[in-house]
Design an enzyme around this catalytic site. Structure first.
Site, mmCIF file in Angstrom:
data_model
loop_
_atom_site.group_PDB
_atom_site.id
_atom_site.type_symbol
_atom_site.label_atom_id
_atom_site.label_comp_id
_atom_site.label_asym_id
_atom_site.label_seq_id
_atom_site.Cartn_x
_atom_site.Cartn_y
_atom_site.Cartn_z
ATOM 1 C CD GLU A 7 0.779 -10.310 9.604
ATOM 2 O OE1 GLU A 7 1.169 -9.634 10.543
ATOM 3 O OE2 GLU A 7 -0.255 -10.058 8.963
ATOM 4 N N GLY A 73 3.863 1.811 8.396
ATOM 5 C CA GLY A 73 4.963 2.768 8.283
ATOM 6 C C GLY A 73 5.028 3.624 9.533
ATOM 7 C CG MET A 187 -2.527 1.117 3.133
ATOM 8 S SD MET A 187 -1.842 0.471 1.588
ATOM 9 C CE MET A 187 -3.121 0.920 0.437
ATOM 10 C CD GLU A 188 -4.744 -2.972 5.197
ATOM 11 O OE1 GLU A 188 -4.016 -2.748 6.207
ATOM 12 O OE2 GLU A 188 -4.294 -3.096 4.060
ATOM 13 C CG ASP A 211 7.266 1.386 5.557
ATOM 14 O OD1 ASP A 211 6.843 2.540 5.505
ATOM 15 O OD2 ASP A 211 6.504 0.384 5.603
HETATM 16 N N1 SAH Z 1 3.808 -6.397 -1.056
HETATM 17 C C1 SAH Z 1 2.554 -6.485 -0.368
HETATM 18 C C2 SAH Z 1 1.784 -5.200 -0.539
HETATM 19 C C3 SAH Z 1 1.701 -4.466 0.677
HETATM 20 S S1 SAH Z 1 0.737 -3.010 0.576
HETATM 21 C C4 SAH Z 1 1.736 -7.626 -0.881
HETATM 22 O O1 SAH Z 1 2.014 -8.060 -1.977
HETATM 23 O O2 SAH Z 1 0.827 -8.084 -0.182
HETATM 24 C C5 SAH Z 1 1.104 -2.391 2.105
HETATM 25 C C6 SAH Z 1 0.530 -3.100 3.283
HETATM 26 O O3 SAH Z 1 1.323 -2.803 4.406
HETATM 27 C C7 SAH Z 1 -0.873 -2.644 3.616
HETATM 28 O O4 SAH Z 1 -1.589 -3.734 4.126
HETATM 29 C C8 SAH Z 1 -0.643 -1.552 4.678
HETATM 30 O O5 SAH Z 1 -1.613 -1.656 5.708
HETATM 31 C C9 SAH Z 1 0.761 -1.793 5.226
HETATM 32 N N2 SAH Z 1 1.738 -0.686 5.191
HETATM 33 C C10 SAH Z 1 3.051 -0.861 5.524
HETATM 34 N N3 SAH Z 1 3.747 0.264 5.359
HETATM 35 C C11 SAH Z 1 2.864 1.202 4.910
HETATM 36 C C12 SAH Z 1 2.999 2.586 4.534
HETATM 37 N N4 SAH Z 1 4.173 3.203 4.558
HETATM 38 N N5 SAH Z 1 1.888 3.226 4.094
HETATM 39 C C13 SAH Z 1 0.704 2.582 4.031
HETATM 40 N N6 SAH Z 1 0.533 1.281 4.376
HETATM 41 C C14 SAH Z 1 1.589 0.590 4.821
#
Ligand code: SAH
Length: 252
Positions: A7, A73, A187-188, A211
């Site tokens: 992004e 999610g 997560m933020e 997801d």
């Molecule tokens: N593959 C990514 C890691 C993503 S961790 C990388 O390498 O950067 C997940 C990120 O997506 C976090 O920033 C969170 O805010 C969001 N996210 C998406 N789906 C989520 C879910 N099911 N649970 C928690 N966070 C989720």
């Protein structure tokens, strides 16, 4: 502020002559986009990392508003992969100081829900609706078919945040029963909303659903980010900034 490298890369591609300023190990990109002075940064993942990034944005760069974009999610029954959620309020789902304080309440703040700024969120929801009305303009029909994206929707409501990637059906069901109105989990966001409340700076969060926070949550995650979420974020932010009134004093 974005949670994902892809992004941020899409945004920086549109910011000519941006300058990199390194603070607290993070790269803050200072420049212009659509005629507005902007600072773009990667939040990093998780509540503490994002709160630190937000604090630097407010203290060091003095931003007048903070917008967070990323993926999440889906929890609400009608919230599907490819939809967009614009937060009205945000809760830290893993905050629990009970029995001293009610579950989810952040001690000494007297609240569990941190509101986003109504005006800013409204403008972003309008931009998101405009982008999702013609998704093929931003994604291409092969991508739409590949991810089974059909008539994507914009939802507004509760976003919940915690230091867990929610990737089991059992856990997403537990979240739904603890916070029945939650539309999506990430997560933020709620941590950044708390920092913005401390500083009295308007905050908004826009999340593309990557997801369903269930047993299949990891499937296609990285491809979805590259092909769908980063394009939506770029298009929504670009559209919003293009429609945002220019500030009184323009930097050149
Ligand atoms: N593959 C990514 C890691 C993503 S961790 C990388 O390498 O950067 C997940 C990120 O997506 C976090 O920033 C969170 O805010 C969001 N996210 C998406 N789906 C989520 C879910 N099911 N649970 C928690 N966070 C989720």
């Amino acid at each position: 502020m974005s949670a994902l490298h892809e992004e941020l890369a899409a945004v920086l591609a549109d910011m000519p002559n941006e300058q990199r300023v390194k603070v607290a190990g993070r790269d803050f990109w200072v420049g212009h986009w659509q005629g507005h002075a902007v600072v773009a940064v990667l939040s990093r993942i998780g509540k503490v990392a994002a709160a630190t990034t937000a604090t630097v944005m407010l203290e060091r760069f003095g931003v007048g508003a903070l917008v967070f974009t990323g993926v999440a999610g889906g929890l609400g029954p009608q919230v599907r992969v490819g939809d967009v959620v614009v937060a009205n309020g945000l809760v830290q789902h893993d905050m629990d100081a009970s029995p001293l304080f009610p579950r989810h309440e952040v001690p000494l703040y007297g609240r569990a829900v941190f509101d986003s700024d109504a005006h800013l969120s409204g403008a972003l929801a309008t931009a998101a609706q405009q982008v999702l009305q013609v998704p093929e303009r931003h994604l291409g029909s092969a991508t739409l078919a590949q991810f089974h994206l059909h008539a994507p929707q914009v939802h507004r409501g509760l976003l919940v945040s915690g230091d867990r990637f929610v990737s089991t059906t059992a856990e997403s069901e537990a979240l739904r029963s603890a916070l029945p109105t939650a539309l999506a989990v990430e997560m933020e966001g709620a941590a950044v909303a708390q920092v913005c409340l401390d500083y009295g700076v308007p905050f908004a969060a826009v999340r593309t659903i990557s997801d369903r926070a269930d047993d299949t949550a990891h499937t296609d995650f990285n491809r979805f980010i590259a092909q769908v979420a980063s394009r939506y974020s770029h298009a929504i932010l670009s559209q919003w900034l293009a429609q945002r009134p220019a500030p009184g004093v323009r930097l050149t």
